[in-house]
Write a protein that holds these residues in place. Structure first.
Motif, PDB file in Angstrom:
ATOM      1  N   CYS A   3       0.853  -1.193   0.000  1.00  0.00           N
ATOM      2  CA  CYS A   3       0.000   0.000   0.000  1.00  0.00           C
ATOM      3  C   CYS A   3       0.886   1.239   0.000  1.00  0.00           C
ATOM      4  O   CYS A   3       1.714   1.407   0.900  1.00  0.00           O
ATOM      5  CB  CYS A   3      -0.897   0.007   1.225  1.00  0.00           C
ATOM      6  N   HIS A   5       1.337   5.442  -0.126  1.00  0.00           N
ATOM      7  CA  HIS A   5       0.631   6.683   0.206  1.00  0.00           C
ATOM      8  C   HIS A   5       1.638   7.822   0.244  1.00  0.00           C
ATOM      9  O   HIS A   5       2.842   7.590   0.277  1.00  0.00           O
ATOM     10  CB  HIS A   5      -0.061   6.557   1.566  1.00  0.00           C
ATOM     11  N   VAL A  40      -5.707   0.249   6.061  1.00  0.00           N
ATOM     12  CA  VAL A  40      -4.750  -0.679   5.429  1.00  0.00           C
ATOM     13  C   VAL A  40      -3.727  -1.222   6.436  1.00  0.00           C
ATOM     14  O   VAL A  40      -2.782  -1.914   6.053  1.00  0.00           O
ATOM     15  CB  VAL A  40      -4.033  -0.047   4.201  1.00  0.00           C
ATOM     16  N   HIS A  43      -1.225  -4.382   6.287  1.00  0.00           N
ATOM     17  CA  HIS A  43      -0.589  -4.551   4.979  1.00  0.00           C
ATOM     18  C   HIS A  43       0.800  -3.914   5.028  1.00  0.00           C
ATOM     19  O   HIS A  43       1.137  -3.182   5.971  1.00  0.00           O
ATOM     20  CB  HIS A  43      -1.421  -3.866   3.888  1.00  0.00           C
ATOM     21  N   ILE A  45       3.081  -1.074   4.223  1.00  0.00           N
ATOM     22  CA  ILE A  45       2.786   0.322   3.898  1.00  0.00           C
ATOM     23  C   ILE A  45       4.085   1.061   3.566  1.00  0.00           C
ATOM     24  O   ILE A  45       5.033   1.029   4.350  1.00  0.00           O
ATOM     25  CB  ILE A  45       2.063   1.001   5.078  1.00  0.00           C
ATOM     26  N   ALA A 135       2.453   2.310  -7.658  1.00  0.00           N
ATOM     27  CA  ALA A 135       1.538   1.158  -7.710  1.00  0.00           C
ATOM     28  C   ALA A 135       1.689   0.426  -9.039  1.00  0.00           C
ATOM     29  O   ALA A 135       1.673  -0.812  -9.081  1.00  0.00           O
ATOM     30  CB  ALA A 135       0.094   1.602  -7.494  1.00  0.00           C
ATOM     31  N   ALA A 145      -0.772  -3.965  -6.201  1.00  0.00           N
ATOM     32  CA  ALA A 145      -0.452  -2.921  -5.233  1.00  0.00           C
ATOM     33  C   ALA A 145      -1.628  -1.959  -5.158  1.00  0.00           C
ATOM     34  O   ALA A 145      -2.395  -1.822  -6.116  1.00  0.00           O
ATOM     35  CB  ALA A 145       0.813  -2.176  -5.651  1.00  0.00           C
ATOM     36  N   TYR A 146      -1.733  -1.298  -4.017  1.00  0.00           N
ATOM     37  CA  TYR A 146      -2.806  -0.311  -3.789  1.00  0.00           C
ATOM     38  C   TYR A 146      -2.179   1.055  -3.537  1.00  0.00           C
ATOM     39  O   TYR A 146      -1.271   1.189  -2.714  1.00  0.00           O
ATOM     40  CB  TYR A 146      -3.651  -0.729  -2.578  1.00  0.00           C
ATOM     41  N   LEU A 148      -3.028   4.763  -2.166  1.00  0.00           N
ATOM     42  CA  LEU A 148      -3.994   5.604  -1.444  1.00  0.00           C
ATOM     43  C   LEU A 148      -3.873   7.019  -2.011  1.00  0.00           C
ATOM     44  O   LEU A 148      -3.161   7.869  -1.461  1.00  0.00           O
ATOM     45  CB  LEU A 148      -3.663   5.582   0.058  1.00  0.00           C
ATOM     46  N   GLN A 314      -6.919   4.509  -5.506  1.00  0.00           N
ATOM     47  CA  GLN A 314      -8.047   5.076  -4.750  1.00  0.00           C
ATOM     48  C   GLN A 314      -8.669   6.240  -5.514  1.00  0.00           C
ATOM     49  O   GLN A 314      -7.957   7.143  -5.968  1.00  0.00           O
ATOM     50  CB  GLN A 314      -7.584   5.565  -3.369  1.00  0.00           C
ATOM     51  N   LEU A 331      -9.625  -5.042  -0.347  1.00  0.00           N
ATOM     52  CA  LEU A 331      -8.227  -5.513  -0.398  1.00  0.00           C
ATOM     53  C   LEU A 331      -8.130  -6.971   0.062  1.00  0.00           C
ATOM     54  O   LEU A 331      -7.346  -7.748  -0.496  1.00  0.00           O
ATOM     55  CB  LEU A 331      -7.327  -4.607   0.441  1.00  0.00           C
ATOM     56  N   ASN A 335      -6.717 -10.072  -2.295  1.00  0.00           N
ATOM     57  CA  ASN A 335      -5.405 -10.629  -1.903  1.00  0.00           C
ATOM     58  C   ASN A 335      -5.212 -12.075  -2.338  1.00  0.00           C
ATOM     59  O   ASN A 335      -6.156 -12.806  -2.481  1.00  0.00           O
ATOM     60  CB  ASN A 335      -5.211 -10.540  -0.389  1.00  0.00           C
TER      61      ASN A 335
END
Ligand code: Q9C
Ligand code: ZN
Length: 335
Positions: A3, A5, A40, A43, A45, A135, A145-146, A148, A314, A331, A335
């Motif tokens: 994740c 951010h 999150v 996860h 980060i 990501a 991948a996420y 944010l 996001q 998520l 996964n």
């Protein structure tokens, strides 16, 4: 899931916007960042790296990027502005002028009054774009991948922003994957039509764009989102809009998504960008669909079943008790 951010997201905190003509608290606040980051937990980060402006320029016009970077610094052009720059005049289709002054440029580059510019706006939108780029890179390395991303991006076109969006993070991620040689599809499941993403790739056949959203004849963004928007020129046949009647819930929403995924498989995509709005939630303060937390889990699982490298970006999704649960559920499902 990795994740990504950017702490610069905290700086973007718009105050108010017009909803049905009334000035209301702006929903796309920096509090969203805190809530989504909390969701999150557990996860892996990481903070976004700085990728410079080249990958942004690969999607957005240089004059628009320049405007976003410099607008706040020009605020003394407008007497009395100390808090936020808001567009109040807008060009119509067919008008020709390119104003040099700030007031005219605000309306030229920002499509509505809800997309304002303050002191820390540029650093937040750049950080958001950089998270999306990471990501895309992680998707190719690690499978998924996420990012944010705050502010969100899918209502931003190549040359202008709107709907709380400035840079199109999903389009920047998609272009990044293209540049790495992938055949790319974007699946947008925000409750609002992904009009900016559609617009950016409308004339291209090398990125398939699919949007599942609430019907737009009486809902933002109003002027697009219809089934007859299928692409133009070489892009003909490479845009798919799947609009749902207001009030529908999990099953029809997931069925539309399955249709979108069929089109994505038929296209032969080798990488996927997911524009993950959480505002289809039954509890969203501005949403009009009735998706449950379990619906978001099923959406994550359904999309992951396509077995493609996937950058999850996001988009919208506003403050309500369900918001962090809906992100965590998506998520977990993916996964
Ligand atoms: N009267 C996203 O979810 N509504 N954007 C504006 C103006 C805009 C939502 C209302 C809704 C935009 C990313
Ligand atoms: Zn939305």
């Amino acid at each position: 899931m990795i994740c990504i951010h950017s702490p610069a997201s905290k700086g973007q905190n718009p105050q108010s916007f017009f909803r049905h003509g009334n000035l209301r608290d702006h929903p796309e606040t920096s509090e969203r960042y805190r809530i989504l980051l909390g969701a999150v937990k557990g996860h892996e980060i990481v903070e976004a790296r700085d990728h410079g402006t080249d990958p942004i320029k690969a999607v957005h016009s240089p004059d628009y990027i320049e405007f976003l970077m410099t607008a706040w610094g020009r605020r003394s052009e407008l007497a009395g502005i100390t808090d936020q720059l808001v567009a109040t005049q807008f060009p119509r289709v067919g008008m020709n002028a390119r104003p040099t002054g700030l007031q005219g440029q605000l309306g030229f580059y920002l499509g509505d009054t809800s997309t304002s510019i303050r002191d820390d706006t540029w650093s937040a939108i750049a950080g958001s774009a950089h998270a999306a780029i990471d990501a895309a890179d992680y998707a190719l390395k690690a499978g998924k991948a996420y990012a944010l991303c705050r502010p969100p991006g899918h209502h931003a076109y190549a040359g202008y922003g709107s709907g709380f969006c400035y840079l199109n993070n999903a389009a920047i991620a998609a272009q990044r994957l293209r540049d790495a040689g992938a055949k790319v599809a974007v699946l947008d499941i925000d409750v609002h039509h992904g009009n900016g993403t559609q617009g950016i790739f409308y004339g291209r056949d090398d990125v398939l764009t699919v949007s599942v959203h609430a019907e737009t004849s009486a809902y933002f963004p109003f002027y697009s989102g219809y089934a007859n928007e299928t692409g133009a020129g070489t892009g003909e046949g490479f845009n798919l809009n799947l609009a749902l009647e207001h009030g529908l819930g999990d099953d029809p929403w997931l069925a539309a998504m399955a249709r979108g995924l069929d089109a994505i498989q038929a296209y032969g995509a080798t990488a996927l960008v997911v524009s993950l709005g959480l505002d289809a939630s039954e509890h969203d303060p501005i949403g009009v669909l009735k998706v449950t937390t379990d619906g978001f889990r099923r959406a994550g699982a359904l999309i992951a079943s396509a077995a493609l490298p996937m950058a999850i970006i996001q988009e919208g999704g506003y403050i309500c008790d369900a918001l962090p649960h809906n992100l965590a559920a998506f998520l977990a499902g993916a996964n």
